[in-house]
Design a protein around this motif. Structure first.
Motif, mmCIF file in Angstrom:
data_model
loop_
_atom_site.group_PDB
_atom_site.id
_atom_site.type_symbol
_atom_site.label_atom_id
_atom_site.label_comp_id
_atom_site.label_asym_id
_atom_site.label_seq_id
_atom_site.Cartn_x
_atom_site.Cartn_y
_atom_site.Cartn_z
ATOM 1 N N VAL A 43 0.871 -1.175 0.000
ATOM 2 C CA VAL A 43 0.000 0.000 0.000
ATOM 3 C C VAL A 43 0.907 1.224 0.000
ATOM 4 O O VAL A 43 1.799 1.327 0.839
ATOM 5 C CB VAL A 43 -0.904 0.014 1.256
ATOM 6 N N PRO A 49 -5.563 13.957 0.721
ATOM 7 C CA PRO A 49 -5.610 14.511 -0.635
ATOM 8 C C PRO A 49 -5.100 15.957 -0.656
ATOM 9 O O PRO A 49 -5.226 16.682 0.348
ATOM 10 C CB PRO A 49 -7.096 14.462 -0.986
ATOM 11 N N ASP A 82 -10.258 9.165 7.055
ATOM 12 C CA ASP A 82 -8.793 9.128 7.045
ATOM 13 C C ASP A 82 -8.146 10.489 7.240
ATOM 14 O O ASP A 82 -7.037 10.578 7.769
ATOM 15 C CB ASP A 82 -8.300 8.524 5.721
HETATM 16 C C1 FAD Z 1 -5.485 -1.676 0.235
HETATM 17 C C2 FAD Z 1 -6.404 -1.148 1.324
HETATM 18 C C3 FAD Z 1 -7.175 -2.048 2.049
HETATM 19 C C4 FAD Z 1 -8.034 -1.588 3.053
HETATM 20 N N1 FAD Z 1 -8.785 -2.491 3.755
HETATM 21 C C5 FAD Z 1 -9.644 -2.076 4.696
HETATM 22 C C6 FAD Z 1 -10.467 -3.003 5.400
HETATM 23 O O1 FAD Z 1 -10.411 -4.215 5.161
HETATM 24 N N2 FAD Z 1 -11.311 -2.537 6.344
HETATM 25 C C7 FAD Z 1 -11.407 -1.198 6.608
HETATM 26 O O2 FAD Z 1 -12.214 -0.836 7.481
HETATM 27 N N3 FAD Z 1 -10.654 -0.285 5.958
HETATM 28 C C8 FAD Z 1 -9.774 -0.684 5.006
HETATM 29 N N4 FAD Z 1 -8.988 0.211 4.329
HETATM 30 C C9 FAD Z 1 -9.046 1.622 4.703
HETATM 31 C C10 FAD Z 1 -10.268 2.310 4.105
HETATM 32 O O3 FAD Z 1 -10.272 2.128 2.702
HETATM 33 C C11 FAD Z 1 -10.203 3.801 4.453
HETATM 34 O O4 FAD Z 1 -9.963 3.971 5.838
HETATM 35 C C12 FAD Z 1 -11.520 4.474 4.095
HETATM 36 O O5 FAD Z 1 -11.766 4.358 2.716
HETATM 37 C C13 FAD Z 1 -11.473 5.957 4.498
HETATM 38 O O6 FAD Z 1 -12.650 6.570 4.059
HETATM 39 P P1 FAD Z 1 -12.643 8.112 3.751
HETATM 40 O O7 FAD Z 1 -14.035 8.423 3.287
HETATM 41 O O8 FAD Z 1 -12.089 8.863 4.905
HETATM 42 O O9 FAD Z 1 -11.587 8.332 2.579
HETATM 43 P P2 FAD Z 1 -11.597 7.742 1.091
HETATM 44 O O10 FAD Z 1 -12.352 6.449 1.023
HETATM 45 O O11 FAD Z 1 -10.154 7.762 0.671
HETATM 46 O O12 FAD Z 1 -12.444 8.801 0.267
HETATM 47 C C14 FAD Z 1 -11.917 10.058 -0.070
HETATM 48 C C15 FAD Z 1 -12.494 10.400 -1.430
HETATM 49 O O13 FAD Z 1 -12.186 11.759 -1.747
HETATM 50 C C16 FAD Z 1 -11.911 11.815 -3.133
HETATM 51 N N5 FAD Z 1 -11.154 13.035 -3.430
HETATM 52 C C17 FAD Z 1 -9.836 13.298 -3.209
HETATM 53 N N6 FAD Z 1 -9.531 14.534 -3.634
HETATM 54 C C18 FAD Z 1 -10.677 15.059 -4.140
HETATM 55 C C19 FAD Z 1 -11.023 16.314 -4.743
HETATM 56 N N7 FAD Z 1 -10.112 17.287 -4.936
HETATM 57 N N8 FAD Z 1 -12.286 16.508 -5.149
HETATM 58 C C20 FAD Z 1 -13.233 15.547 -4.989
HETATM 59 N N9 FAD Z 1 -12.970 14.338 -4.422
HETATM 60 C C21 FAD Z 1 -11.712 14.109 -4.017
HETATM 61 C C22 FAD Z 1 -11.148 10.521 -3.397
HETATM 62 O O14 FAD Z 1 -11.183 10.192 -4.769
HETATM 63 C C23 FAD Z 1 -11.931 9.532 -2.554
HETATM 64 O O15 FAD Z 1 -13.000 8.954 -3.265
HETATM 65 C C24 FAD Z 1 -8.121 -0.203 3.326
HETATM 66 C C25 FAD Z 1 -7.344 0.694 2.588
HETATM 67 C C26 FAD Z 1 -6.500 0.232 1.600
HETATM 68 C C27 FAD Z 1 -5.669 1.236 0.794
#
Ligand code: FAD
Length: 180
Positions: A43, A49, A82
């Motif tokens: 990873v 971002p 995150d």
């Molecule tokens: C390989 C991997 C495996 C994982 N496995 C697990 C698991 O098994 N269980 C678990 O609970 N968690 C897991 N995670 C962690 C989980 O994916 C994250 O903690 C979670 O997705 C965080 O959610 P979020 O909404 O904070 O951020 P994100 O899901 O990262 O969403 C942020 C969004 O903002 C968008 N964005 C960025 N910049 C901009 C912009 N300028 N304008 C508009 N949109 C934008 C991005 O494209 C993204 O869609 C894993 C992560 C990875 C990388």
């Protein structure tokens, strides 16, 4: 650790990969050592971002929040998932828990009511053991305190994991989980 040993899997939690040499198929470690690989899965370094970093809300790369309310240092502005420095691991299950509290607090703000909704730092994680067995880790991160338990693996937890995923797809996207 027993389950790893039974499957011939080694775990090196304190050895950090800092570089790859694909011509020799070795990972170069921070301590100067090397580890051979056939297939390397990794990873990339996790960062907020650019739009978040450029907002001026971050400290050391993440947005500081009150860990109980998810409110940032800007009143009425919340950060979840995150990008937020909550003290919980960066995982989807914690992001979902943050969001529920922030949503309830924002809704109360809009309605002009009050709420006692506070984030408790609890999350669960399903672990695939193969042969259809799934285990469940249930952990709570509260300040410096961490408590947790491991159940399984079992077929009952495999069914529970299926329902966990299906219920999110139903609630978030309004559709049933297609398994085929
Ligand atoms: C390989 C991997 C495996 C994982 N496995 C697990 C698991 O098994 N269980 C678990 O609970 N968690 C897991 N995670 C962690 C989980 O994916 C994250 O903690 C979670 O997705 C965080 O959610 P979020 O909404 O904070 O951020 P994100 O899901 O990262 O969403 C942020 C969004 O903002 C968008 N964005 C960025 N910049 C901009 C912009 N300028 N304008 C508009 N949109 C934008 C991005 O494209 C993204 O869609 C894993 C992560 C990875 C990388």
């Amino acid at each position: 650790m027993t389950a790893f040993a039974e499957r011939g899997i080694e775990w090196h939690p304190r050895r950090e990969v800092c570089e790859l040499d694909p011509s020799r198929k070795v990972a170069i470690l921070r301590d100067g050592g090397e580890m051979a690989y056939d297939l390397f899965l990794a990873v990339p370094v996790h960062r907020a971002p650019a739009v978040v970093l450029e907002s001026g809300m971050t400290v050391d790369g993440w947005i500081p929040v009150d860990p109980l309310t998810l409110e940032t240092s800007f009143p009425g502005v919340y950060a979840v998932g995150d990008v937020a420095a909550v003290g919980t691991p960066r995982a989807g299950v914690f992001a979902e828990g943050h969001a529920a509290v922030a949503a309830e607090r924002i809704a109360a703000l809009i309605r002009g009511t009050t709420t006692s909704a506070q984030y408790g730092g609890r999350g669960i994680c399903y672990l695939e053991f193969g042969r259809e067995g799934v285990a469940l880790v249930d952990v709570t991160f509260f300040g410096e305190q961490r408590t947790g338990s491991l159940q399984g693996p079992s077929l009952a937890l495999a069914a529970e994991k299926g329902e966990f995923g299906a219920s999110r797809i139903r609630r978030w996207f309004g559709r049933e989980w297609q398994t085929t």
